[in-house]
Design a protein around this motif. Sequence first.
Motif, PDB file in Angstrom:
ATOM      1  N   VAL A 250       0.837  -1.195   0.000  1.00 27.55           N
ATOM      2  CA  VAL A 250       0.000   0.000   0.000  1.00 27.55           C
ATOM      3  C   VAL A 250       0.876   1.251   0.000  1.00 27.55           C
ATOM      4  CG1 VAL A 250      -1.608   1.353   1.399  1.00 27.55           C
ATOM      5  CG2 VAL A 250      -1.995  -1.105   1.071  1.00 27.55           C
ATOM      6  N   HIS A 251       1.899   1.260   0.858  1.00 29.60           N
ATOM      7  CA  HIS A 251       2.814   2.413   0.895  1.00 29.60           C
ATOM      8  C   HIS A 251       3.484   2.602  -0.465  1.00 29.60           C
ATOM      9  CE1 HIS A 251       3.173   3.414   5.341  1.00 29.60           C
ATOM     10  NE2 HIS A 251       2.426   2.338   5.354  1.00 29.60           N
ATOM     11  N   ARG A 252       3.939   1.523  -1.053  1.00 28.09           N
ATOM     12  CA  ARG A 252       4.626   1.648  -2.345  1.00 28.09           C
ATOM     13  C   ARG A 252       3.700   2.185  -3.431  1.00 28.09           C
ATOM     14  NH1 ARG A 252       7.065  -3.323  -0.466  1.00 28.09           N
ATOM     15  NH2 ARG A 252       5.561  -4.521  -1.706  1.00 28.09           N
ATOM     16  N   LYS A 253       2.479   1.681  -3.461  1.00 26.98           N
ATOM     17  CA  LYS A 253       1.529   2.173  -4.463  1.00 26.98           C
ATOM     18  C   LYS A 253       1.212   3.648  -4.217  1.00 26.98           C
ATOM     19  CE  LYS A 253      -0.729  -2.192  -5.574  1.00 26.98           C
ATOM     20  NZ  LYS A 253      -0.249  -2.268  -6.957  1.00 26.98           N
ATOM     21  N   ALA A 254       1.051   4.001  -2.967  1.00 34.19           N
ATOM     22  CA  ALA A 254       0.713   5.391  -2.634  1.00 34.19           C
ATOM     23  C   ALA A 254       1.825   6.337  -3.073  1.00 34.19           C
ATOM     24  CB  ALA A 254       0.459   5.523  -1.131  1.00 34.19           C
ATOM     25  N   ILE A 255       3.059   5.885  -2.923  1.00 33.19           N
ATOM     26  CA  ILE A 255       4.195   6.725  -3.341  1.00 33.19           C
ATOM     27  C   ILE A 255       4.310   6.762  -4.866  1.00 33.19           C
ATOM     28  CG2 ILE A 255       6.717   6.977  -3.226  1.00 33.19           C
ATOM     29  CD1 ILE A 255       6.550   5.648  -0.414  1.00 33.19           C
TER      30      ILE A 255
ATOM     31  N   PHE B 223       9.624  13.661  10.101  1.00 35.50           N
ATOM     32  CA  PHE B 223       9.167  12.381  10.638  1.00 35.50           C
ATOM     33  C   PHE B 223       7.639  12.318  10.522  1.00 35.50           C
ATOM     34  CE2 PHE B 223      10.596   8.791  13.427  1.00 35.50           C
ATOM     35  CZ  PHE B 223       9.366   8.195  13.578  1.00 35.50           C
ATOM     36  N   GLY B 224       7.178  11.456   9.657  1.00 40.99           N
ATOM     37  CA  GLY B 224       5.735  11.303   9.472  1.00 40.99           C
ATOM     38  C   GLY B 224       5.234   9.972  10.009  1.00 40.99           C
ATOM     39  N   VAL B 225       3.999   9.972  10.487  1.00 40.70           N
ATOM     40  CA  VAL B 225       3.356   8.743  10.955  1.00 40.70           C
ATOM     41  C   VAL B 225       2.118   8.524  10.089  1.00 40.70           C
ATOM     42  CG1 VAL B 225       2.372   7.545  12.937  1.00 40.70           C
ATOM     43  CG2 VAL B 225       4.187   9.259  13.274  1.00 40.70           C
ATOM     44  N   THR B 226       1.976   7.355   9.528  1.00 45.66           N
ATOM     45  CA  THR B 226       0.919   7.165   8.525  1.00 45.66           C
ATOM     46  C   THR B 226      -0.452   6.861   9.123  1.00 45.66           C
ATOM     47  OG1 THR B 226       1.841   4.970   8.164  1.00 45.66           O
ATOM     48  CG2 THR B 226       2.304   6.651   6.524  1.00 45.66           C
TER      49      THR B 226
ATOM     50  N   GLU C  10      -5.353   7.121  -2.717  1.00 49.67           N
ATOM     51  CA  GLU C  10      -5.105   8.528  -2.967  1.00 49.67           C
ATOM     52  C   GLU C  10      -4.914   9.285  -1.648  1.00 49.67           C
ATOM     53  OE1 GLU C  10      -7.266   6.604  -4.419  1.00 49.67           O
ATOM     54  OE2 GLU C  10      -7.575   7.123  -6.508  1.00 49.67           O
ATOM     55  N   ALA C  11      -5.730   8.921  -0.640  1.00 50.50           N
ATOM     56  CA  ALA C  11      -5.577   9.569   0.663  1.00 50.50           C
ATOM     57  C   ALA C  11      -4.203   9.256   1.250  1.00 50.50           C
ATOM     58  CB  ALA C  11      -6.692   9.105   1.608  1.00 50.50           C
ATOM     59  N   PHE C  12      -3.834   8.003   1.109  1.00 51.55           N
ATOM     60  CA  PHE C  12      -2.511   7.575   1.578  1.00 51.55           C
ATOM     61  C   PHE C  12      -1.417   8.366   0.855  1.00 51.55           C
ATOM     62  CE2 PHE C  12       0.279   4.856   3.769  1.00 51.55           C
ATOM     63  CZ  PHE C  12      -0.431   3.930   4.500  1.00 51.55           C
ATOM     64  N   ALA C  13      -1.606   8.497  -0.436  1.00 51.29           N
ATOM     65  CA  ALA C  13      -0.611   9.218  -1.236  1.00 51.29           C
ATOM     66  C   ALA C  13      -0.498  10.680  -0.796  1.00 51.29           C
ATOM     67  CB  ALA C  13      -0.970   9.138  -2.712  1.00 51.29           C
ATOM     68  N   ASN C  14      -1.619  11.228  -0.306  1.00 48.14           N
ATOM     69  CA  ASN C  14      -1.566  12.620   0.149  1.00 48.14           C
ATOM     70  C   ASN C  14      -0.652  12.799   1.355  1.00 48.14           C
ATOM     71  OD1 ASN C  14      -3.246  13.615  -1.838  1.00 48.14           O
ATOM     72  ND2 ASN C  14      -5.107  13.231  -0.646  1.00 48.14           N
ATOM     73  N   ILE C  15      -0.608  11.784   2.207  1.00 48.99           N
ATOM     74  CA  ILE C  15       0.322  11.841   3.348  1.00 48.99           C
ATOM     75  C   ILE C  15       1.753  11.933   2.806  1.00 48.99           C
ATOM     76  CG2 ILE C  15       1.182  10.619   5.383  1.00 48.99           C
ATOM     77  CD1 ILE C  15      -1.741  11.440   5.688  1.00 48.99           C
TER      78      ILE C  15
ATOM     79  N   LEU D 165       9.960  23.465   6.876  1.00 49.96           N
ATOM     80  CA  LEU D 165       8.593  23.895   7.185  1.00 49.96           C
ATOM     81  C   LEU D 165       8.367  23.938   8.694  1.00 49.96           C
ATOM     82  CD1 LEU D 165       6.567  21.739   4.618  1.00 49.96           C
ATOM     83  CD2 LEU D 165       7.495  24.043   4.337  1.00 49.96           C
ATOM     84  N   THR D 166       7.374  24.715   9.095  1.00 50.22           N
ATOM     85  CA  THR D 166       7.000  24.729  10.517  1.00 50.22           C
ATOM     86  C   THR D 166       5.598  24.158  10.707  1.00 50.22           C
ATOM     87  OG1 THR D 166       6.284  26.999  10.188  1.00 50.22           O
ATOM     88  CG2 THR D 166       8.487  26.673  11.087  1.00 50.22           C
ATOM     89  N   GLU D 167       4.846  24.099   9.608  1.00 50.93           N
ATOM     90  CA  GLU D 167       3.550  23.424   9.678  1.00 50.93           C
ATOM     91  C   GLU D 167       3.572  22.273   8.689  1.00 50.93           C
ATOM     92  OE1 GLU D 167      -0.287  25.297   9.987  1.00 50.93           O
ATOM     93  OE2 GLU D 167       0.744  27.222  10.046  1.00 50.93           O
ATOM     94  N   PHE D 168       2.971  21.156   9.091  1.00 47.71           N
ATOM     95  CA  PHE D 168       3.098  19.951   8.280  1.00 47.71           C
ATOM     96  C   PHE D 168       1.751  19.424   7.842  1.00 47.71           C
ATOM     97  CE2 PHE D 168       6.597  20.161  11.341  1.00 47.71           C
ATOM     98  CZ  PHE D 168       7.661  20.300  10.472  1.00 47.71           C
ATOM     99  N   GLU D 169       1.646  18.991   6.603  1.00 46.37           N
ATOM    100  CA  GLU D 169       0.410  18.409   6.087  1.00 46.37           C
ATOM    101  C   GLU D 169       0.510  16.884   6.143  1.00 46.37           C
ATOM    102  OE1 GLU D 169      -2.454  18.799   6.191  1.00 46.37           O
ATOM    103  OE2 GLU D 169      -3.151  20.124   4.574  1.00 46.37           O
ATOM    104  N   PHE D 170       0.918  16.410   7.305  1.00 44.01           N
ATOM    105  CA  PHE D 170       0.940  14.955   7.561  1.00 44.01           C
ATOM    106  C   PHE D 170       1.027  14.779   9.066  1.00 44.01           C
ATOM    107  CE2 PHE D 170       5.291  16.430   6.938  1.00 44.01           C
ATOM    108  CZ  PHE D 170       5.932  15.960   8.078  1.00 44.01           C
TER     109      PHE D 170
END
Lengths: 377, 377, 377, 377
Positions: free
Chosen positions: D19-24, D129-132, D321-326, D343-348
Amino acid sequence: MTLKYGMIGGGKDAFIGGVHRKAIALDSTAELVAGAFSSNPEKALASGKELGVKRNYPTWEAMLEGELALPEEERIDFVVIVTPNHMHYPTAKAFAEAGFNVVSDKPLVHSSEQAEDLVRIVQEKGVVFGVTYNYTGYPMVRQAREMVRRGDLGKIRKVIVEYNQGWLATRLEETGAKQADWRTDPKRSGIAGAMGDIGSHAENLMGSITGLHISHICADLTTFVEGRQLDDDGNVLLRFENGAKGVLIASQIEIGMENDLRIRVFGEKGSLVWHQEDPNSLEFHRLGEPVQILKRGNDYLCDAAKKATRIPAGHPEAFLEAFANIYRGVAEAIEARKAGTPLTEFEFPTVQEGAIGVKFIEKVVESSHSDQKWTEF
Amino acid sequence: MTLKYGMIGGGKDAFIGGVHRKAIALDSTAELVAGAFSSNPEKALASGKELGVKRNYPTWEAMLEGELALPEEERIDFVVIVTPNHMHYPTAKAFAEAGFNVVSDKPLVHSSEQAEDLVRIVQEKGVVFGVTYNYTGYPMVRQAREMVRRGDLGKIRKVIVEYNQGWLATRLEETGAKQADWRTDPKRSGIAGAMGDIGSHAENLMGSITGLHISHICADLTTFVEGRQLDDDGNVLLRFENGAKGVLIASQIEIGMENDLRIRVFGEKGSLVWHQEDPNSLEFHRLGEPVQILKRGNDYLCDAAKKATRIPAGHPEAFLEAFANIYRGVAEAIEARKAGTPLTEFEFPTVQEGAIGVKFIEKVVESSHSDQKWTEF
Amino acid sequence: MTLKYGMIGGGKDAFIGGVHRKAIALDSTAELVAGAFSSNPEKALASGKELGVKRNYPTWEAMLEGELALPEEERIDFVVIVTPNHMHYPTAKAFAEAGFNVVSDKPLVHSSEQAEDLVRIVQEKGVVFGVTYNYTGYPMVRQAREMVRRGDLGKIRKVIVEYNQGWLATRLEETGAKQADWRTDPKRSGIAGAMGDIGSHAENLMGSITGLHISHICADLTTFVEGRQLDDDGNVLLRFENGAKGVLIASQIEIGMENDLRIRVFGEKGSLVWHQEDPNSLEFHRLGEPVQILKRGNDYLCDAAKKATRIPAGHPEAFLEAFANIYRGVAEAIEARKAGTPLTEFEFPTVQEGAIGVKFIEKVVESSHSDQKWTEF
Amino acid sequence: MTLKYGMIGGGKDAFIGGVHRKAIALDSTAELVAGAFSSNPEKALASGKELGVKRNYPTWEAMLEGELALPEEERIDFVVIVTPNHMHYPTAKAFAEAGFNVVSDKPLVHSSEQAEDLVRIVQEKGVVFGVTYNYTGYPMVRQAREMVRRGDLGKIRKVIVEYNQGWLATRLEETGAKQADWRTDPKRSGIAGAMGDIGSHAENLMGSITGLHISHICADLTTFVEGRQLDDDGNVLLRFENGAKGVLIASQIEIGMENDLRIRVFGEKGSLVWHQEDPNSLEFHRLGEPVQILKRGNDYLCDAAKKATRIPAGHPEAFLEAFANIYRGVAEAIEARKAGTPLTEFEFPTVQEGAIGVKFIEKVVESSHSDQKWTEF
């Protein structure tokens, strides 16, 4: 990623080219290595640069020449044609004749004459040729097709298929909207507007699920938006060879309808209902029994539906995944051709289906102009 | 309960008679005091006894005579005709000519000639005459009508109305099912099957909401179930006087469809969607804005919708309440007539609407037999 | 219409009194012959006059006396109590002690002491006593109950029941809205607000469908609207004697929620989902199988569901019909009592269920004030 | 495709790695160039070979060493950790400490101690550092978040969030199902089962949309399936710092529920309702107004919702697609870091959100064992 592809059209500002690229990327089905992304050479090269494509051509003719000049194993495995409609024929013809596998957007070409020409070339050259009637890529559409084939519905009596949109309810083409512009221009779009753009999807979905052959049609096309040259709405009565009846509705002036493709199939034993905007479900009705809702990702589905899914039930898949399924089917056929064992059944819409779609458009327009009730198909 | 009514038909085994009685009882709109509940005098009397009706007649002729023999203030205020279709005309004619107010089930009569005769009598005698196209009694249908009238949708371009049922998908009439038996018998049902039984409801709903007048029709009726004499399925293209287009679908062989009456109205500014099986909601689409779902029982609705509701939002009302609203409208008109101040606008389907319904059936059948595309309405 | 009834409360401006009358009228279950329609004698008499009731009493005491003074066969067969909550106990007690059958609105009374007193009286006097937890009258609720009983779900593990409303999201009681006024006043409503008014319906629905007995509860009640004295929102964790767990949510401040009573029941073999605002459907899930949607009016339903329906599938029934089903059950029990063959099983919520509802309210309030996690039921 | 990434875990038989690979891949966000795809070196290498990865490592330690040995510009830009939960901490710690950007699956780690350690390292090293918590990637979730932020709902009073699944209703882990196996094993899954696996998603979705901070919780966890060691069901009452109340339900034994994550947010002025299985719509309720249904892809949406969408309205987007947005958000932050303008604000979802998720799991388990009603958060 063993396959390589090139793209014609689909540059900046285009909508559908990006969809094709994402659909191919999603499953790593093939790698984009070449392109002629616009009819305008400057734009073509700029788009190709932005996309980071290795072999960036100014024109499709240059691309054809360039690829043929390469050693066979370096060439693209297939070309994707995502131009406005009027460019489908010359490009598809040229590449197919040169032995390239082709994926073309729909409608295939502008006339049945052109379509038959392509069918002939494809047969002669043995190339794989797919037409992106993408909605047949949905797993639940494949489930529906299988349920009809295996007789769950009995003999089909009636089909209602609709493709309702509202985005052309006003004269959007005057506002610089590129998508609206070429679709309402007969030179680029062909003889039909809504019927060509989306009515043909409805026809293909119906044919794909039911396997029925149209015998007669009776169409009433309308242009509601003043100043527009092509139909933006159409209603069609259908008769099928097996005695079944049908209704096909396609419109782009139904305000609030987004991409409301839906089909209902009624047989002697049961019925199916499917909506593109809720694609993971399929309603199944049987005489005297509770409604069943079949859902994508479950074990009880047929093999074709299972094969067309990636993630578990409840994790919705949607438009891009369905699109990607068409490319999976194409890739399978190309791999088989490369391996010297060409397929005889295809899990994607073929050039023959594309030709039926072109005929459908022609017959709908003919019937709409006729005072006679039924126009033979 | 100030009004008194009598009923013709609707005895034991009948379906719709009980519905009428419940709809009238729900609001205590009128009291059932007389009846001739069957064409078979014995059954009629037995049914009347079971219902505990005061003036129990063996025949409708006896009822007419009996009521006329009473002092005027003791007579029934209106008669309800719920017989099979073929008895609508003689009974309605006789009672209307005698000055009784009448409520007749639909379709009004078997021919436009009969219908026009009734229209003439109603006008001459000044009686109140309602036809129970009951679906127009739903509050959200009245809301839809008001929204069209006040221009929320702009000029109407297209209407899709459907009445999908599946209960006659097999030859039910051979199993002793009374409802199926008379509906499939031309002698009692008239020249049309599904189109007469439910297509006429669809036509009335469309006319009631949109106010559009049909100019031309193109119909394809089918009898799918072998051995059946009347159509059990039909698809119709419509053209309206204002240039709008339409599709009307009525079927009784669509397995799994229960009583799926639904309508979509598309205008230049907005659209409405309503489903009878989810009657408390009304979808409203406007160009470029989020969908709105209007729900029965809320302050934001129009007066006609509010007047047609009894209980708060979220406490669903349904079929019987809608039916009862027709009777409320009839009762209002009767009270006004009794008070010597007859109404000029009616909140129920009139004999004129009933006549249009009869013409619709005739024209659909005519068109279905014609090779000509468009049959003038 | 063989039964006669009287009503206490339910005069002008009242909401629920009219609902009871319509529900009784719908099936001609009984005739309204007596009433004391308000605690204000003048209003009572005015309301009775408007309703055209034969025996119009200024007070319920007068009605009790007046009815007892009549020959037994002329008396009312049952009394319907639709006053604000605080008047349920004295009126129900007085009429039951005098041997009258009683239907009381919910919640039954203000305290378990009062409830047990009523239970005792009902048993001693042998009267029929119904409590209008009307939602159990829906055919699909009865279907759900039957499916649990016959084991379609296996052992029940979890129940989620919710009653979501939003009409008290602002301080409506300050605007003169009578329904809001008494419901937010502890003197008339009792110790609980939303939990008493609608939480008790949720509890009864859950108990009726699942047959489970609560063993422990953990509640968090809130008053969100400033100045209000009673809870307008509450969330409750539940434990049942059989080891099942549950969640009960009741709120009147959830904007946009109209009358959103819904329940989900999960067992070891299957699950059920039902929504009051879509009452004609019932979702049934079984391990590894497609979802089934059962619909009112079909032959495949259980006898209790079929008996509780009047019109065919697809012709929706709703709130009033469900309410009427409660009265049908009461009438059956009264007829049986009159015939000297009293029933032992009842198709309506009994005084015992009413007493459980009162206990539920008490325990929820007790738990909400407690620091202890689990309050024994 | 300018970014390069490596993956830890996610080999053959794994679900989420693909899923992660497809999202990327979907957006060509980054190229997979390295991997250590299993804790078993042989399996790791076999999986990497199948995936055609350039730098195929037998272990994550080898990967760390190998990448560090490369010139900086050749190294992976980020590592994706998709192992069972117990391996998140050591791998994330090692890579972050070495200066690599990290994306870790949720729940972040097994204990708040570990989580705080990671938060500290991330801050010290300045890595991305993102958490999915992937569900926050849905466009309509971002629309909901914006509507709360800009005050469309007023002060939030109540939140109901649920994550209903049924796939563990039987002892699936005994049948060799890998996904069930590790999730029900405390050594690999941690102290919680359903609450850790999906309850933490629900908590994150709630926090992300509402911005509310939990102050107290009261939890009741259950293991329904005999022999299982961890909870498979849990119900939680919540109190928030601003006075709001909440209910959180997470279950994996609710038969028929597939991936039914849903949230309702109620404020003083309006409410929002969103369902993951119908992700392209968002219900918006305002006091006294018709319900609005907002739909993905429309101009009336906020910028964040528009930015998170690829294709037009009505062409559904879904889980991938939602996953890909992360990943798009992560990539933006990495590009910014590379450009020297972090950045100081993160969209993930950040490591801080991951830490709150770990604390949530700990507190839910603590509360479930406690006799005290409220456990401080």
